[in-house]
Design a protein around this motif. Structure first.
Motif, PDB file in Angstrom:
ATOM      1  N   VAL A   2      36.253  19.926  27.791  1.00  0.00           N
ATOM      2  CA  VAL A   2      35.907  19.988  26.375  1.00  0.00           C
ATOM      3  C   VAL A   2      34.537  20.656  26.249  1.00  0.00           C
ATOM      4  O   VAL A   2      33.591  20.270  26.924  1.00  0.00           O
ATOM      5  CB  VAL A   2      35.868  18.567  25.783  1.00  0.00           C
ATOM      6  CG1 VAL A   2      35.426  18.615  24.342  1.00  0.00           C
ATOM      7  CG2 VAL A   2      37.207  17.895  25.934  1.00  0.00           C
ATOM      8  N   PRO A   3      34.430  21.656  25.357  1.00  0.00           N
ATOM      9  CA  PRO A   3      33.123  22.280  25.156  1.00  0.00           C
ATOM     10  C   PRO A   3      32.118  21.281  24.568  1.00  0.00           C
ATOM     11  O   PRO A   3      32.482  20.375  23.826  1.00  0.00           O
ATOM     12  CB  PRO A   3      33.384  23.414  24.169  1.00  0.00           C
ATOM     13  CG  PRO A   3      34.846  23.484  23.987  1.00  0.00           C
ATOM     14  CD  PRO A   3      35.471  22.286  24.587  1.00  0.00           C
ATOM     15  N   HIS A   4      30.873  21.478  24.885  1.00  0.00           N
ATOM     16  CA  HIS A   4      29.808  20.586  24.456  1.00  0.00           C
ATOM     17  C   HIS A   4      29.662  20.574  22.933  1.00  0.00           C
ATOM     18  O   HIS A   4      29.439  19.536  22.321  1.00  0.00           O
ATOM     19  CB  HIS A   4      28.494  21.021  25.121  1.00  0.00           C
ATOM     20  CG  HIS A   4      27.351  20.112  24.832  1.00  0.00           C
ATOM     21  ND1 HIS A   4      26.449  20.380  23.851  1.00  0.00           N
ATOM     22  CD2 HIS A   4      26.989  18.931  25.386  1.00  0.00           C
ATOM     23  CE1 HIS A   4      25.555  19.407  23.808  1.00  0.00           C
ATOM     24  NE2 HIS A   4      25.861  18.525  24.747  1.00  0.00           N
ATOM     25  N   ASN A   5      29.801  21.722  22.296  1.00  0.00           N
ATOM     26  CA  ASN A   5      29.641  21.838  20.839  1.00  0.00           C
ATOM     27  C   ASN A   5      30.789  21.205  20.059  1.00  0.00           C
ATOM     28  O   ASN A   5      30.671  20.975  18.870  1.00  0.00           O
ATOM     29  CB  ASN A   5      29.505  23.301  20.433  1.00  0.00           C
ATOM     30  CG  ASN A   5      28.170  23.876  20.838  1.00  0.00           C
ATOM     31  OD1 ASN A   5      27.236  23.143  21.104  1.00  0.00           O
ATOM     32  ND2 ASN A   5      28.099  25.186  20.911  1.00  0.00           N
ATOM     33  N   PHE A   6      31.903  20.935  20.743  1.00  0.00           N
ATOM     34  CA  PHE A   6      33.060  20.372  20.073  1.00  0.00           C
ATOM     35  C   PHE A   6      32.740  19.011  19.452  1.00  0.00           C
ATOM     36  O   PHE A   6      33.239  18.671  18.389  1.00  0.00           O
ATOM     37  CB  PHE A   6      34.218  20.249  21.075  1.00  0.00           C
ATOM     38  CG  PHE A   6      35.464  19.665  20.488  1.00  0.00           C
ATOM     39  CD1 PHE A   6      36.257  20.408  19.637  1.00  0.00           C
ATOM     40  CD2 PHE A   6      35.829  18.353  20.764  1.00  0.00           C
ATOM     41  CE1 PHE A   6      37.404  19.869  19.087  1.00  0.00           C
ATOM     42  CE2 PHE A   6      36.960  17.811  20.222  1.00  0.00           C
ATOM     43  CZ  PHE A   6      37.757  18.575  19.377  1.00  0.00           C
ATOM     44  N   LEU A   7      31.904  18.219  20.083  1.00  0.00           N
ATOM     45  CA  LEU A   7      31.550  16.903  19.564  1.00  0.00           C
ATOM     46  C   LEU A   7      30.228  16.901  18.800  1.00  0.00           C
ATOM     47  O   LEU A   7      30.039  16.105  17.885  1.00  0.00           O
ATOM     48  CB  LEU A   7      31.461  15.897  20.719  1.00  0.00           C
ATOM     49  CG  LEU A   7      32.765  15.604  21.447  1.00  0.00           C
ATOM     50  CD1 LEU A   7      32.508  14.701  22.640  1.00  0.00           C
ATOM     51  CD2 LEU A   7      33.768  14.964  20.515  1.00  0.00           C
ATOM     52  N   GLY A  13      26.867  17.648  11.391  1.00  0.00           N
ATOM     53  CA  GLY A  13      27.254  17.831   9.987  1.00  0.00           C
ATOM     54  C   GLY A  13      27.283  16.514   9.237  1.00  0.00           C
ATOM     55  O   GLY A  13      26.815  16.425   8.101  1.00  0.00           O
ATOM     56  N   LEU A  14      27.786  15.474   9.869  1.00  0.00           N
ATOM     57  CA  LEU A  14      27.822  14.153   9.248  1.00  0.00           C
ATOM     58  C   LEU A  14      26.410  13.607   9.058  1.00  0.00           C
ATOM     59  O   LEU A  14      26.085  13.042   8.008  1.00  0.00           O
ATOM     60  CB  LEU A  14      28.657  13.200  10.111  1.00  0.00           C
ATOM     61  CG  LEU A  14      28.848  11.799   9.568  1.00  0.00           C
ATOM     62  CD1 LEU A  14      29.629  11.835   8.259  1.00  0.00           C
ATOM     63  CD2 LEU A  14      29.553  10.940  10.581  1.00  0.00           C
ATOM     64  N   ALA A  15      25.574  13.802  10.055  1.00  0.00           N
ATOM     65  CA  ALA A  15      24.199  13.311   9.978  1.00  0.00           C
ATOM     66  C   ALA A  15      23.416  14.007   8.860  1.00  0.00           C
ATOM     67  O   ALA A  15      22.539  13.410   8.247  1.00  0.00           O
ATOM     68  CB  ALA A  15      23.502  13.510  11.314  1.00  0.00           C
ATOM     69  N   LEU A  16      23.711  15.240   8.576  1.00  0.00           N
ATOM     70  CA  LEU A  16      23.029  15.963   7.497  1.00  0.00           C
ATOM     71  C   LEU A  16      23.655  15.675   6.131  1.00  0.00           C
ATOM     72  O   LEU A  16      22.977  15.751   5.110  1.00  0.00           O
ATOM     73  CB  LEU A  16      23.055  17.467   7.775  1.00  0.00           C
ATOM     74  CG  LEU A  16      22.231  17.931   8.976  1.00  0.00           C
ATOM     75  CD1 LEU A  16      22.433  19.419   9.202  1.00  0.00           C
ATOM     76  CD2 LEU A  16      20.770  17.620   8.781  1.00  0.00           C
ATOM     77  N   SER A  17      24.924  15.335   6.095  1.00  0.00           N
ATOM     78  CA  SER A  17      25.623  15.098   4.827  1.00  0.00           C
ATOM     79  C   SER A  17      25.245  13.766   4.199  1.00  0.00           C
ATOM     80  O   SER A  17      25.097  13.674   2.980  1.00  0.00           O
ATOM     81  CB  SER A  17      27.133  15.112   5.030  1.00  0.00           C
ATOM     82  OG  SER A  17      27.539  16.295   5.624  1.00  0.00           O
ATOM     83  N   VAL A  18      25.112  12.749   4.994  1.00  0.00           N
ATOM     84  CA  VAL A  18      24.869  11.408   4.466  1.00  0.00           C
ATOM     85  C   VAL A  18      23.559  11.343   3.669  1.00  0.00           C
ATOM     86  O   VAL A  18      23.553  10.836   2.542  1.00  0.00           O
ATOM     87  CB  VAL A  18      24.917  10.371   5.607  1.00  0.00           C
ATOM     88  CG1 VAL A  18      24.441   9.013   5.122  1.00  0.00           C
ATOM     89  CG2 VAL A  18      26.327  10.280   6.160  1.00  0.00           C
ATOM     90  N   PRO A  19      22.439  11.849   4.173  1.00  0.00           N
ATOM     91  CA  PRO A  19      21.216  11.803   3.347  1.00  0.00           C
ATOM     92  C   PRO A  19      21.319  12.640   2.074  1.00  0.00           C
ATOM     93  O   PRO A  19      20.772  12.257   1.040  1.00  0.00           O
ATOM     94  CB  PRO A  19      20.129  12.367   4.270  1.00  0.00           C
ATOM     95  CG  PRO A  19      20.657  12.211   5.644  1.00  0.00           C
ATOM     96  CD  PRO A  19      22.133  12.307   5.521  1.00  0.00           C
ATOM     97  N   LEU A  20      22.024  13.753   2.143  1.00  0.00           N
ATOM     98  CA  LEU A  20      22.167  14.580   0.946  1.00  0.00           C
ATOM     99  C   LEU A  20      22.955  13.863  -0.138  1.00  0.00           C
ATOM    100  O   LEU A  20      22.651  13.988  -1.323  1.00  0.00           O
ATOM    101  CB  LEU A  20      22.834  15.911   1.300  1.00  0.00           C
ATOM    102  CG  LEU A  20      21.971  16.868   2.122  1.00  0.00           C
ATOM    103  CD1 LEU A  20      22.759  18.124   2.467  1.00  0.00           C
ATOM    104  CD2 LEU A  20      20.713  17.236   1.374  1.00  0.00           C
ATOM    105  N   LEU A  21      23.962  13.101   0.247  1.00  0.00           N
ATOM    106  CA  LEU A  21      24.719  12.329  -0.744  1.00  0.00           C
ATOM    107  C   LEU A  21      23.841  11.250  -1.379  1.00  0.00           C
ATOM    108  O   LEU A  21      23.945  10.974  -2.570  1.00  0.00           O
ATOM    109  CB  LEU A  21      25.948  11.702  -0.092  1.00  0.00           C
ATOM    110  CG  LEU A  21      27.049  12.678   0.315  1.00  0.00           C
ATOM    111  CD1 LEU A  21      28.147  11.946   1.083  1.00  0.00           C
ATOM    112  CD2 LEU A  21      27.628  13.375  -0.889  1.00  0.00           C
TER     113      LEU A  21
END
Length: 64
Positions: A2-7, A13-21
């Protein structure tokens, strides 16, 4: 393998989305507070103007 960027990318994206909401909720409260302040100021000014007109029109018995 599994590529490293896959996870990492979805978690980032989730870590950046939660504070914006959360910040959107603050913006709604700030706009509502500003609207209430504008209306309250308008009512206060109108009440003072009506009171001044009433004081000028209605005699109070004082002969200054």
């Amino acid at each position: 393998m599994v590529p490293h960027n896959f996870l990492i990318r979805p978690l980032l994206g989730l870590a950046l989305s939660v504070p914006l909401l959360g910040l959107q909720g603050c913006a709604v409260v700030a706009v509502a507070d500003a609207a209430v302040t504008v209306v309250a100021t308008g009512v206060s000014i109108t009440a003072k103007a009506v009171g001044a007109v009433a004081d000028a029109v209605i005699p109070d018995g004082d002969d200054d």
